[in-house]
Design a protein around this motif. Structure first.
Motif, PDB file in Angstrom:
ATOM      1  N   PRO A 277       0.806  -1.237   0.000  1.00 59.23           N
ATOM      2  CA  PRO A 277       0.000   0.000   0.000  1.00 59.23           C
ATOM      3  C   PRO A 277       0.830   1.273   0.000  1.00 59.23           C
ATOM      4  N   GLU A 278       2.016   1.213   0.650  1.00 54.20           N
ATOM      5  CA  GLU A 278       2.845   2.434   0.702  1.00 54.20           C
ATOM      6  C   GLU A 278       3.240   2.892  -0.699  1.00 54.20           C
ATOM      7  N   ARG A 279       3.466   1.904  -1.588  1.00 51.76           N
ATOM      8  CA  ARG A 279       3.845   2.258  -2.968  1.00 51.76           C
ATOM      9  C   ARG A 279       2.714   3.017  -3.665  1.00 51.76           C
ATOM     10  N   LEU A 280       1.485   2.531  -3.464  1.00 50.53           N
ATOM     11  CA  LEU A 280       0.352   3.200  -4.108  1.00 50.53           C
ATOM     12  C   LEU A 280       0.143   4.588  -3.497  1.00 50.53           C
ATOM     13  N   LEU A 281       0.334   4.688  -2.188  1.00 54.14           N
ATOM     14  CA  LEU A 281       0.147   6.005  -1.548  1.00 54.14           C
ATOM     15  C   LEU A 281       1.170   7.010  -2.055  1.00 54.14           C
ATOM     16  N   GLU A 282       2.404   6.544  -2.263  1.00 56.12           N
ATOM     17  CA  GLU A 282       3.413   7.465  -2.786  1.00 56.12           C
ATOM     18  C   GLU A 282       3.067   7.878  -4.218  1.00 56.12           C
ATOM     19  N   ALA A 283       2.592   6.907  -5.002  1.00 53.58           N
ATOM     20  CA  ALA A 283       2.203   7.222  -6.386  1.00 53.58           C
ATOM     21  C   ALA A 283       1.020   8.190  -6.408  1.00 53.58           C
ATOM     22  N   THR A 284       0.149   8.103  -5.398  1.00 50.82           N
ATOM     23  CA  THR A 284      -1.061   8.934  -5.374  1.00 50.82           C
ATOM     24  C   THR A 284      -0.792  10.320  -4.807  1.00 50.82           C
ATOM     25  N   TYR A 285      -0.080  10.360  -3.659  1.00 53.27           N
ATOM     26  CA  TYR A 285       0.039  11.635  -2.922  1.00 53.27           C
ATOM     27  C   TYR A 285       1.450  12.212  -2.897  1.00 53.27           C
ATOM     28  N   GLY A 286       2.402  11.496  -3.491  1.00 59.49           N
ATOM     29  CA  GLY A 286       3.774  12.000  -3.467  1.00 59.49           C
ATOM     30  C   GLY A 286       4.510  11.528  -2.229  1.00 59.49           C
ATOM     31  N   PRO A 287       5.801  11.891  -2.136  1.00 59.71           N
ATOM     32  CA  PRO A 287       6.655  11.341  -1.073  1.00 59.71           C
ATOM     33  C   PRO A 287       6.283  11.800   0.343  1.00 59.71           C
ATOM     34  N   HIS A 288       5.477  12.871   0.452  1.00 57.05           N
ATOM     35  CA  HIS A 288       5.139  13.374   1.795  1.00 57.05           C
ATOM     36  C   HIS A 288       3.792  12.875   2.285  1.00 57.05           C
ATOM     37  N   TRP A 289       3.349  11.737   1.771  1.00 60.83           N
ATOM     38  CA  TRP A 289       2.002  11.283   2.101  1.00 60.83           C
ATOM     39  C   TRP A 289       1.788  11.016   3.575  1.00 60.83           C
ATOM     40  N   ARG A 290       2.876  10.816   4.319  1.00 64.30           N
ATOM     41  CA  ARG A 290       2.690  10.544   5.761  1.00 64.30           C
ATOM     42  C   ARG A 290       2.347  11.806   6.552  1.00 64.30           C
ATOM     43  N   THR A 291       2.578  12.982   5.960  1.00 60.84           N
ATOM     44  CA  THR A 291       2.257  14.231   6.658  1.00 60.84           C
ATOM     45  C   THR A 291       0.820  14.638   6.332  1.00 60.84           C
ATOM     46  N   PRO A 292      -0.040  14.739   7.349  1.00 61.91           N
ATOM     47  CA  PRO A 292      -1.446  15.072   7.080  1.00 61.91           C
ATOM     48  C   PRO A 292      -1.586  16.409   6.362  1.00 61.91           C
ATOM     49  N   ASP A 293      -2.497  16.489   5.418  1.00 62.90           N
ATOM     50  CA  ASP A 293      -2.692  17.714   4.648  1.00 62.90           C
ATOM     51  C   ASP A 293      -4.149  17.837   4.204  1.00 62.90           C
ATOM     52  N   PRO A 294      -4.975  18.474   5.047  1.00 64.98           N
ATOM     53  CA  PRO A 294      -6.396  18.600   4.684  1.00 64.98           C
ATOM     54  C   PRO A 294      -6.649  19.559   3.529  1.00 64.98           C
ATOM     55  N   ALA A 295      -5.604  20.269   3.076  1.00 64.12           N
ATOM     56  CA  ALA A 295      -5.783  21.171   1.932  1.00 64.12           C
ATOM     57  C   ALA A 295      -5.026  20.623   0.721  1.00 64.12           C
ATOM     58  N   PHE A 296      -4.832  19.295   0.681  1.00 64.19           N
ATOM     59  CA  PHE A 296      -4.054  18.666  -0.390  1.00 64.19           C
ATOM     60  C   PHE A 296      -4.651  18.941  -1.764  1.00 64.19           C
ATOM     61  N   LYS A 297      -3.763  19.210  -2.722  1.00 68.34           N
ATOM     62  CA  LYS A 297      -4.209  19.346  -4.116  1.00 68.34           C
ATOM     63  C   LYS A 297      -3.400  18.377  -4.972  1.00 68.34           C
ATOM     64  N   PHE A 298      -4.102  17.594  -5.795  1.00 70.99           N
ATOM     65  CA  PHE A 298      -3.390  16.681  -6.683  1.00 70.99           C
ATOM     66  C   PHE A 298      -2.569  17.490  -7.684  1.00 70.99           C
ATOM     67  N   GLU A 299      -1.350  17.002  -7.922  1.00 71.54           N
ATOM     68  CA  GLU A 299      -0.539  17.647  -8.955  1.00 71.54           C
ATOM     69  C   GLU A 299      -0.308  16.630 -10.061  1.00 71.54           C
ATOM     70  N   THR A 300      -1.396  16.133 -10.611  1.00 70.71           N
ATOM     71  CA  THR A 300      -1.318  15.125 -11.653  1.00 70.71           C
ATOM     72  C   THR A 300      -0.601  15.704 -12.862  1.00 70.71           C
ATOM     73  N   SER A 301       0.381  14.947 -13.372  1.00 66.45           N
ATOM     74  CA  SER A 301       1.165  15.478 -14.489  1.00 66.45           C
ATOM     75  C   SER A 301       0.291  15.599 -15.730  1.00 66.45           C
ATOM     76  N   GLU A 302       0.712  16.499 -16.588  1.00 69.08           N
ATOM     77  CA  GLU A 302      -0.016  16.718 -17.850  1.00 69.08           C
ATOM     78  C   GLU A 302      -0.068  15.416 -18.662  1.00 69.08           C
ATOM     79  N   ALA A 303       1.042  14.657 -18.653  1.00 61.64           N
ATOM     80  CA  ALA A 303       1.099  13.421 -19.435  1.00 61.64           C
ATOM     81  C   ALA A 303       0.076  12.406 -18.919  1.00 61.64           C
ATOM     82  N   THR A 304      -0.039  12.295 -17.592  1.00 58.46           N
ATOM     83  CA  THR A 304      -1.011  11.355 -17.009  1.00 58.46           C
ATOM     84  C   THR A 304      -2.436  11.818 -17.285  1.00 58.46           C
ATOM     85  N   ARG A 305      -2.665  13.113 -17.110  1.00 55.40           N
ATOM     86  CA  ARG A 305      -4.014  13.637 -17.351  1.00 55.40           C
ATOM     87  C   ARG A 305      -4.441  13.383 -18.798  1.00 55.40           C
TER      88      ARG A 305
END
Lengths: 536, 75
Positions: A277-305
């Motif tokens: 699961p940690e791998r998917l969380l990093e892929a989803t939220y980036g390397p700082h996924w362990r730090t809570p962030d209620p104002a998180f914004k996805f930074e999905t790359s243009e290529a993925t979008r």
């Protein structure tokens, strides 16, 4: 996602609160997540630099999010708290609007509301107790089991997986649950076909499923307390060493990080998770996924979008449309034809034609369908918004009229073609109408509308449409979502499908009125074109 | 590097940018075939059989059931 690079105290001072927003000094440019608490309860969070604007030297300013405006009338103790450390950065007594009571951000039943990361006002998990989240946990189990029966291996995804792995529970500032699965297919077309089959299986099992795209849908469940709950199910594919998971993930990924399924614990219950699961969380939220962030914004790359858009999206064009809904009281009596339908009936009479079946595409409140059915003509009203034709459809049933109202998505070939095939079996000659549909939908849907018309009108039928006409003085798009149409281009499209224009009328007409909601509220002129099309 | 060379490089860069944008649009068009093809295949595979079998009694039922499975909300 930003991250703090040093741990010096956040120097946020001189907080002032107005009806428009908050401003404060920030002596060091610390970008941290700040929770806004009203009378001790978190309502909203923002990043102190990313989400604010520079004001006077040394000051930052942030506007109240629009969903909160209607609540900001009264007095409150407003606190800014650093989310990660819990440190209170500032406190003030705020008086907003002209109100005298305490400000309460609650729903109509008095239940507390807050903003999630998308700034949507919801009943967040932090305001629900164990008894209140139990139905959601039950629903997750139900949908997981249904998806397993339908042939895929679902796992907790997005916020639900993040909460399970990081906190063992639901995230306080989240409001829904998400599931994911990774298809065994790597070609998008095969994975989409699998998603259609999954949907069919779930519907056979008795679930109500709403599709978002070729690879994501929502399963709606009625919970024990009567509340309607939607669980989002996101499909993914592994392809060229990457995972592409609807709707935000595209990252280098290995198959054994997904399978075999692992286990994660959420609120004391065990659910399937990806193998790592940690791998998917990093892929989803980036390397700082362990730090809570209620104002998180996805930074999905243009290529993925672009990949996710290109492969999977495009079935929900109608979602963006916000039609006014006719008031039920207006629809209870005196239903008569629109001016457009009167024009059609006159032409059909003049051509000595007897209508065998009437079909209204984008029927709205369904009044024209009702009017035709009242004359004994088998009539169909098709629309993307069943809530809009509900009142008139019930009335047609009570009066035993030969009217059929049906949900139809003009952006989905799977919706349009089978319905066309069904109606093509009804009595001929068939008349198909579309009042302000081709000027409301995108190119894909317009193509399917014309295909439908060609299918149903073949062998002597007629297709009549009314649309806003593009003119040099009125190329604007109205606030009602209608886009004036280039008529020459439309005629070319129709002729390419074998249609022959037999009538044309250019008119300037006032809005059709409350029973036939269409161009009411439009700022530009109502230069319309009506076309009558024959297929031999 | 002379002025003429610079002008030529700028012109070629603009051409390349335009070409990349075109290629991106073309790639996107190719991707979009996936959804169309899947929809069409689904319709054909689910509906063709009863039609091919000329099972008149089942055709209406199959069309209706297929429609319901696409996403009609409960009334």
């Amino acid at each position: 996602m930003g991250a703090r690079t040093d741990r010096a105290p956040v120097a946020l001072d001189a907080l002032t609160v107005t009806d428009e927003g908050l401003s404060f000094t920030l002596r060091r440019e610390h970008d941290v997540v700040v929770d806004v608490l009203l009378d001790g309860r978190r309502i909203w969070s923002f990043w102190s630099v990313r989400d604010t604007e520079p004001a006077r030297p040394g000051r930052r300013w942030v506007a109240w999010p629009p969903p909160l405006h209607r609540f900001l009338d009264g007095t409150t103790t407003l606190q800014l708290v650093e989310h990660v450390t819990g440190e209170v950065l500032a406190t003030t007594e705020a008086v907003l609007g002209g109100g005298t009571g305490r400000i309460a951000v609650v729903d109509k039943d008095g239940r507390p509301l807050g903003l999630d990361k998308s700034l949507t006002l919801s009943r967040l998990f932090d305001s629900r107790d164990a008894e209140q989240v139990a139905p959601l946990l039950d629903s997750i189990e139900t949908v997981v089991s249904a998806l397993q029966q339908a042939g895929v291996e679902p796992f907790l995804a997005y916020g639900s997986l993040l909460g399970a792995v990081r906190e063992g529970g639901l995230i306080g500032h989240d409001s829904d649950a998400d599931l994911g699965y990774v298809s065994g297919w790597s070609e998008p077309v095969d994975a989409i076909l699998e998603s259609f089959r999954l949907q069919r299986r779930l519907v056979e099992m008795g679930y109500w499923v709403v599709r978002y795209s070729g690879m994501a849908f929502r399963v709606n469940l009625r919970e024990a307390d009567g509340a309607l709950r939607g669980l989002d199910v996101f499909g993914g594919i592994l392809r060229d060493g990457h995972l592409y998971l609807m709707g935000e993930v595209g990252a280098p990924f290995s198959a054994d990080w997904v399978r075999p399924p692992g286990e994660v614990t959420l609120e004391g219950r065990v659910y399937p998770g990806p193998a790592e699961p940690e791998r998917l969380l990093e892929a989803t939220y980036g390397p700082h996924w362990r730090t809570p962030d209620p104002a998180f914004k996805f930074e999905t790359s243009e290529a993925t979008r672009r990949r996710l858009d290109g492969w999977f999206r495009g079935t929900r064009g109608g979602r963006a449309l916000h039609w006014d809904k006719a008031q039920p009281a207006v629809l209870r009596k005196g239903l008569g034809p629109s001016a457009f339908l009167r024009w059609i009936r006159r032409l059909e009479r003049e051509d000595h034609r007897q209508i065998g079946t009437y079909v209204d595409l984008g029927c709205g409140a369904g009044v024209d369908t009702f009017t035709m059915a009242r004359q004994g003509i088998p009539s169909w009203g098709l629309d993307f918004r069943p809530s809009h034709f509900k009142v008139v459809a019930h009335r047609a049933v009570r009066r035993e009229l030969p009217a059929t109202y049906r949900w139809t998505n003009f952006n989905e070939l799977r919706s349009v073609l089978p319905t066309g095939a069904e109606i093509a079996r009804s009595p001929a000659p068939r008349v198909v109408t579309a009042r302000h549909l081709v000027d409301a939908v995108d190119g894909t849907a317009r193509d399917l509308v014309l295909r439908f018309a060609a299918m149903v009108c073949r062998g002597g039928g007629r297709f009549y449409l009314q649309t806003l006409r593009a003119t040099e003085t009125d190329p604007v798009t109205g606030e009602d979502n209608l886009r004036p149409v280039d008529i020459a281009e439309l005629v070319t499209d129709i002729e390419a499908r074998g249609g022959r224009i037999v009538h044309r009328q250019d008119v300037v007409e006032p809005p059709a009125g409350p029973k036939h909601v269409d161009v009411t509220g439009r700022a530009g002129s109502n230069e319309l074109t009506r076309l009558g099309v024959a297929w031999d | 590097m002379g002025l003429r060379d610079s002008a030529e490089r700028v012109r070629r860069l603009a051409e390349l940018e335009e070409r990349v944008a075109e290629l991106e649009a073309e790639v996107q068009e190719c991707r979009q075939v996936n959804l169309r093809l899947a929809e069409l295949t689904d319709v054909v595979t689910e509906l063709l059989l009863p039609v091919a079998q000329r099972d008149e009694g089942r055709i209406d039922e199959v069309l209706r059931r297929y429609h319901d499975s696409v996403g009609v909300p409960p009334s």
